[in-house]
Motif scaffolding. Structure first.
Motif, PDB file in Angstrom:
ATOM      1  N   UNK A 130     -22.403  24.216 -38.408  1.00 44.92           N
ATOM      2  CA  UNK A 130     -23.093  24.189 -39.698  1.00 44.92           C
ATOM      3  C   UNK A 130     -24.288  25.126 -39.682  1.00 44.92           C
ATOM      4  N   UNK A 131     -24.624  25.597 -40.863  1.00 41.90           N
ATOM      5  CA  UNK A 131     -25.845  26.380 -41.081  1.00 41.90           C
ATOM      6  C   UNK A 131     -26.387  26.028 -42.461  1.00 41.90           C
ATOM      7  N   UNK A 132     -27.689  26.162 -42.601  1.00 38.39           N
ATOM      8  CA  UNK A 132     -28.314  25.970 -43.910  1.00 38.39           C
ATOM      9  C   UNK A 132     -29.087  27.232 -44.272  1.00 38.39           C
ATOM     10  N   UNK A 133     -28.669  27.863 -45.346  1.00 31.92           N
ATOM     11  CA  UNK A 133     -29.356  29.045 -45.838  1.00 31.92           C
ATOM     12  C   UNK A 133     -30.391  28.650 -46.883  1.00 31.92           C
ATOM     13  N   UNK A 134     -31.480  29.403 -46.904  1.00 32.67           N
ATOM     14  CA  UNK A 134     -32.531  29.185 -47.902  1.00 32.67           C
ATOM     15  C   UNK A 134     -32.803  30.496 -48.624  1.00 32.67           C
ATOM     16  N   UNK A 135     -33.239  30.385 -49.865  1.00 34.59           N
ATOM     17  CA  UNK A 135     -33.621  31.565 -50.644  1.00 34.59           C
ATOM     18  C   UNK A 135     -34.869  31.206 -51.439  1.00 34.59           C
ATOM     19  N   UNK A 136     -35.892  32.026 -51.277  1.00 32.33           N
ATOM     20  CA  UNK A 136     -37.146  31.809 -51.989  1.00 32.33           C
ATOM     21  C   UNK A 136     -37.307  32.869 -53.067  1.00 32.33           C
ATOM     22  N   UNK A 137     -37.573  32.418 -54.272  1.00 28.66           N
ATOM     23  CA  UNK A 137     -37.841  33.325 -55.384  1.00 28.66           C
ATOM     24  C   UNK A 137     -39.342  33.419 -55.623  1.00 28.66           C
ATOM     25  N   UNK A 138     -39.826  34.636 -55.820  1.00 25.60           N
ATOM     26  CA  UNK A 138     -41.253  34.831 -56.055  1.00 25.60           C
ATOM     27  C   UNK A 138     -41.448  35.987 -57.027  1.00 25.60           C
ATOM     28  N   UNK A 185     -36.743  27.478 -55.086  1.00 24.57           N
ATOM     29  CA  UNK A 185     -35.930  27.634 -53.892  1.00 24.57           C
ATOM     30  C   UNK A 185     -34.487  27.245 -54.200  1.00 24.57           C
ATOM     31  N   UNK A 186     -33.562  27.871 -53.492  1.00 23.78           N
ATOM     32  CA  UNK A 186     -32.159  27.462 -53.542  1.00 23.78           C
ATOM     33  C   UNK A 186     -31.640  27.432 -52.115  1.00 23.78           C
ATOM     34  N   UNK A 187     -30.744  26.486 -51.849  1.00 21.64           N
ATOM     35  CA  UNK A 187     -30.223  26.279 -50.504  1.00 21.64           C
ATOM     36  C   UNK A 187     -28.699  26.297 -50.528  1.00 21.64           C
ATOM     37  N   UNK A 188     -28.125  26.649 -49.390  1.00 22.68           N
ATOM     38  CA  UNK A 188     -26.680  26.558 -49.227  1.00 22.68           C
ATOM     39  C   UNK A 188     -26.410  25.886 -47.888  1.00 22.68           C
TER      40      UNK A 188
END
Length: 121
Positions: A17-25, A77-80
């Motif tokens: 498993x992996x968890x990706x994160x994305x930060x919007x700014x 934030x969005x995660x996968x």
């Protein structure tokens, strides 16, 4: 402008498993939809998952039941969450957003630079 930065990629064994994160700014008035795409070498970019501001989600058939998208609207934030990973999931994963930088702007699509996910034993 809306800036997107992904993190969380890496090397993982099949079944892991992996968890990706994305930060919007940046200049953000409203983000309607956030997305995860992936692109493997020699293949077209594939839409993996989307989530709207009201948490409606959609997934590619290839990841249904294994991947889960979520978002934190307060922090942009969005995660996968990716489970039961397979070698064919190997790709650069890119975050995308459909957003308005200000109330006077039209919606536009924005992209991050991507993070590499490699599934291999």
């Amino acid at each position: 402008q809306v800036h997107l930065v992904e993190s969380g990629g890496g090397l993982v064994q099949p079944g892991g498993s992996l968890r990706l994160s994305c930060a919007a700014s940046g200049s953000i008035y409203y983000i309607y939809e956030m997305r995860w795409y992936r692109q493997a070498p020699g293949k077209q970019r594939e839409l993996v998952a989307t989530i709207t501001s009201s948490d409606l989600t959609n997934y590619a058939d290839s990841v249904k039941g294994r991947f889960s998208i979520s978002r934190d609207n307060a922090n942009n934030m969005v995660y996968l969450q990716m489970n039961s990973l397979k070698p064919e999931d190997t790709a650069v994963y890119l975050c995308g957003a459909r957003a308005k930088p200000s109330r006077w702007d039209d919606y536009a699509d924005y992209w991050g630079q991507g993070t590499q996910v490699t599934v291999s034993s």
